[in-house]
Motif scaffolding. Structure first.
Motif, PDB file in Angstrom:
ATOM      1  N   ALA A 241       2.977   7.560  -5.807  1.00  0.00           N
ATOM      2  CA  ALA A 241       2.060   8.645  -6.182  1.00  0.00           C
ATOM      3  C   ALA A 241       2.580   9.989  -5.687  1.00  0.00           C
TER       4      ALA A 241
ATOM      5  N   GLN B 257       0.855  -1.194   0.000  1.00  0.00           N
ATOM      6  CA  GLN B 257       0.000   0.000   0.000  1.00  0.00           C
ATOM      7  C   GLN B 257       0.886   1.238   0.000  1.00  0.00           C
ATOM      8  N   ASN B 258       1.918   1.190   0.831  1.00  0.00           N
ATOM      9  CA  ASN B 258       2.831   2.324   0.910  1.00  0.00           C
ATOM     10  C   ASN B 258       3.654   2.464  -0.373  1.00  0.00           C
TER      11      ASN B 258
ATOM     12  N   SER C 287       1.466   4.455  -2.621  1.00  0.00           N
ATOM     13  CA  SER C 287       1.312   5.824  -2.105  1.00  0.00           C
ATOM     14  C   SER C 287       2.585   6.642  -2.300  1.00  0.00           C
TER      15      SER C 287
ATOM     16  N   ILE D  71      -7.386   5.113  -5.966  1.00  0.00           N
ATOM     17  CA  ILE D  71      -7.549   6.481  -5.455  1.00  0.00           C
ATOM     18  C   ILE D  71      -6.226   7.252  -5.462  1.00  0.00           C
ATOM     19  N   GLY D  72      -5.167   6.590  -4.994  1.00  0.00           N
ATOM     20  CA  GLY D  72      -3.878   7.296  -4.912  1.00  0.00           C
ATOM     21  C   GLY D  72      -3.286   7.594  -6.277  1.00  0.00           C
TER      22      GLY D  72
ATOM     23  N   ASP E 180      -7.050  -0.185  -3.509  1.00  0.00           N
ATOM     24  CA  ASP E 180      -7.571   1.150  -3.194  1.00  0.00           C
ATOM     25  C   ASP E 180      -6.522   2.230  -3.455  1.00  0.00           C
ATOM     26  N   PHE E 181      -5.260   1.856  -3.256  1.00  0.00           N
ATOM     27  CA  PHE E 181      -4.183   2.824  -3.419  1.00  0.00           C
ATOM     28  C   PHE E 181      -3.911   3.074  -4.898  1.00  0.00           C
TER      29      PHE E 181
END
Lengths: 331, 290
Positions: free
Chosen positions: A83, A76-77, A80, A111-112, A107-108
């Motif tokens: 991004a 996830q990171n 992010s 959305i990210g 989700d990342f």
């Protein structure tokens, strides 16, 4: 170099592609191509989630240590941070496996990266049945997941040539991209001097009149063999290679299906949500009649095992593509 | 504020900041009254931090939002956007008139804010995204040799998202001392107080254990916020966490005192009272300061 077949009946290692019996391979085409691009483009940076050596980005890390960020086992990171780097004007190439990028970090990515069209390049290893490690490691539904995200470009290259060219193309393309990775020794199917990859462009590799094969990713190498096998049986098969799943080359697909409505799709992925679904969507939307057979992974978590076993088990070889075509013709 | 001016070095009096904070709170009430509901408790609660950031600490150019050397503010918690809209209007990034479109169809001022609004550096709201992107931006500006700093606002409930801790680890790993995380502890999330939903305390020692320079202060005390940021700036080699204990609805007595709700519904006749209470409270404060 050519690679001989492994001991049969033994679970396949973290491999790359169907290299067994390949006449020619190239080493780490993604890593090498990324270095070439980065030599002239200082905005390119690299990231990985503890899979540097397993996604060939360690070559970039060795060459440009100051432009490489090890994120650790935190997908996830990974997305992010990529991004955030994109939003400060960099072109981040972030590597992990298909399963971890798309399942864990969905989700990342949505959305990210995708919502604001951040210039993030997600490079995802072990697509489909290129590892014998079973359900945890085989990326069997990633194309379906990624195709459903707005703004995201989705690419499944066939071989070392196309992968290298795709790296160059997506570095120049402004916007988020999901690129399936073939790592290690990767077969060379396309002649680098003759082939030219372009985002969103399908390639007609063979003209034919009896049946049309539409394939993506490494299945195109098997489809080429299927075309030769069918030709030996007196069947004229067209072959359209669609390496960009999104944006989809609807025009090329419709032009082919209008000429040859008997179609076999071949993909290293579920037969739902990926190439076959994209072909079905395009033809239904346009009202173009189609008779479709789908070669690919059925909707199940696949077994562990050696790659040759898995290819046979899930009917993913060139013979399976040819058999689907013959079945359709003789029906 | 114009490009190139480092605002942090110019002296701005606490009184002047308090006036800005009052103005932000008026903007928040104006937006919420128009739609009759909203995250007014959060907007009022965070007004003091946003005031210090936008009118003392951050360097940015309201007329050139893409200025590459700007400091960046990342709102993880998209539903706090009512507070950020107020700050952006006060700073001249958007007009005060546009605040009247808050939450309306086709407005840029969505109830859960996103990067369609000028001054929003990312899309928050799906919680757990902000700190990771802040880390990416902090790495990016450092790689470019810029002096920009990154400010991220998180909430107490957001600490339950695991991705926040992935990002916290990476910020410390990369020694991002130009990254500041503010954690708004207003003791309320969608289903109740965190101690009932999922315990997040001890917040201070968690950040400390993750390798951050950490302070915990009264987040509605402008002087304390200023001092905390000044102290954090002196610590090098570590990212900075400033945990803010705030009061939802701060500045409006009836909102401060009512049963805490994540999303406040207000009866039409209560808004006038709310506005009056805000002004009364501000006058009291002015008298005390005088």
């Amino acid at each position: 170099m050519s690679v001989s077949a492994p001991k049969t009946g033994v679970t396949g290692n973290i491999l790359s592609s169907d290299i067994y019996g390949a006449e020619r391979t190239a080493a780490a085409p993604f890593g090498e191509a990324l270095i070439r691009e980065a030599e002239t483009n200082p905005r390119i940076v690299g990231l990985t989630a503890d899979l540097g050596k397993y996604t060939d980005i360690h070559l970039f890390a060795n060459r440009f240590p100051e432009r490489f960020f090890q994120i650790g086992m935190a997908e996830q990171n990974l997305i992010s941070v990529a991004a955030g780097l994109a939003r400060t004007g960099f072109i981040p190439f972030a590597t992990t496996y298909c399963v971890f990028a798309t399942r864990r970090a969905y989700d990342f990515i949505a959305i990210g990266a995708a919502l604001g069209s951040a210039n993030v390049k997600i490079i995802a290893g072990l697509p489909g049945l290129t590892t014998g490690y079973g359900g945890t490691h085989q990326g069997i539904e990633d194309l379906a997941l990624m195709r459903s995200i707005p703004n995201l470009t989705v690419i499944d290259p066939c071989d070392a040539t196309e992968l290298s060219q795709a790296v160059s193309a997506i570095a120049r393309h402004e916007g988020p991209v999901y690129l399936r990775l073939l790592r290690g020794q990767v077969p060379v199917v396309f002649d680098p001097d003759a082939y030219q990859f372009e985002i969103g462009q399908a390639r007609l590799l063979s003209e034919g009149t009896d049946v049309a094969i539409i394939s993506t990713g490494l299945m195109t190498a098997r489809a080429l063999k299927a075309v030769a096998q069918l030709s030996g049986s007196g069947v004229s098969a067209a072959l359209l290679h669609v390496s960009t799943l999104k944006p989809f080359d609807t025009e090329a697909v419709l032009a082919l299906v209008r000429r040859v409505p008997r179609v076999v799709t071949a993909e290293n992925h579920f037969t739902t949500g990926g190439l076959a679904s994209a072909v079905a969507d395009a033809t239904v939307d346009a009202g173009v009649p189609i008779h479709l057979k789908r070669v690919g992974i059925p909707n199940c978590f696949c077994e562990s095992g050696s790659i040759p076993y898995l290819v046979q088990r899930y009917r993913m070889d060139s013979e399976d593509i040819a058999a689907a075509a013959l079945e359709m013709i003789h029906k | 504020m114009s490009g190139g001016t480092d605002v942090s070095t110019t002296a701005t009096s606490i009184t002047s900041l308090q006036l800005h904070a009052l103005s932000l709170r008026r903007h928040v009430l104006r937006m919420a009254e128009r739609v009759g509901q909203g995250y007014v408790g959060q907007g009022l609660g965070i007004a003091d931090l946003l005031t210090v950031l936008y009118f003392r600490e951050m360097k940015y150019d309201p007329h050139n939002l893409a200025w590459p050397d700007r400091d960046r503010f990342l709102l993880s918690i998209g539903h706090y956007s009512i507070g950020l809209y107020a700050a952006l209007a006060e700073a001249g990034v958007i007009t005060v008139d546009e605040l009247d479109t808050y939450g309306a169809d086709q407005s840029r001022l969505e109830m859960a804010g996103s990067e369609v609004t000028p001054g929003f550096e990312m899309t928050g709201g799906s919680l757990g995204h902000g700190l990771g992107q802040a880390v990416g931006m902090a790495l990016g500006v450092r790689l470019d040799g810029r002096s920009s700093r990154i400010f991220n606002l998180l909430s107490d409930g957001e600490l339950q998202e695991g991705s926040t801790w992935e990002a916290a680890m990476s910020a410390a790993h990369y020694r991002l001392d130009h990254l500041f995380a503010f954690i708004d502890c207003n003791d309320q999330q969608a289903d109740g107080p965190p101690r009932q939903v999922l315990t997040i305390e001890p917040v201070h020692s968690k950040w400390e254990a993750f390798g951050w320079d950490t302070q915990r202060i009264n987040g509605n005390d402008i002087h304390a916020i200023v001092n905390a940021i000044d102290a954090a700036r002196k610590i090098t080699g570590k990212p900075h966490a400033i945990v803010l204990d705030t009061l939802m609805g701060k500045g409006v007595r009836t909102f401060e005192e009512r049963d805490k709700n994540h999303f406040i519904r207000v009866e039409p006749d209560e808004w006038r009272l709310a506005r009056e209470q805000l002004e009364e409270n501000a006058q009291l404060k002015t008298k005390r300061t005088a």
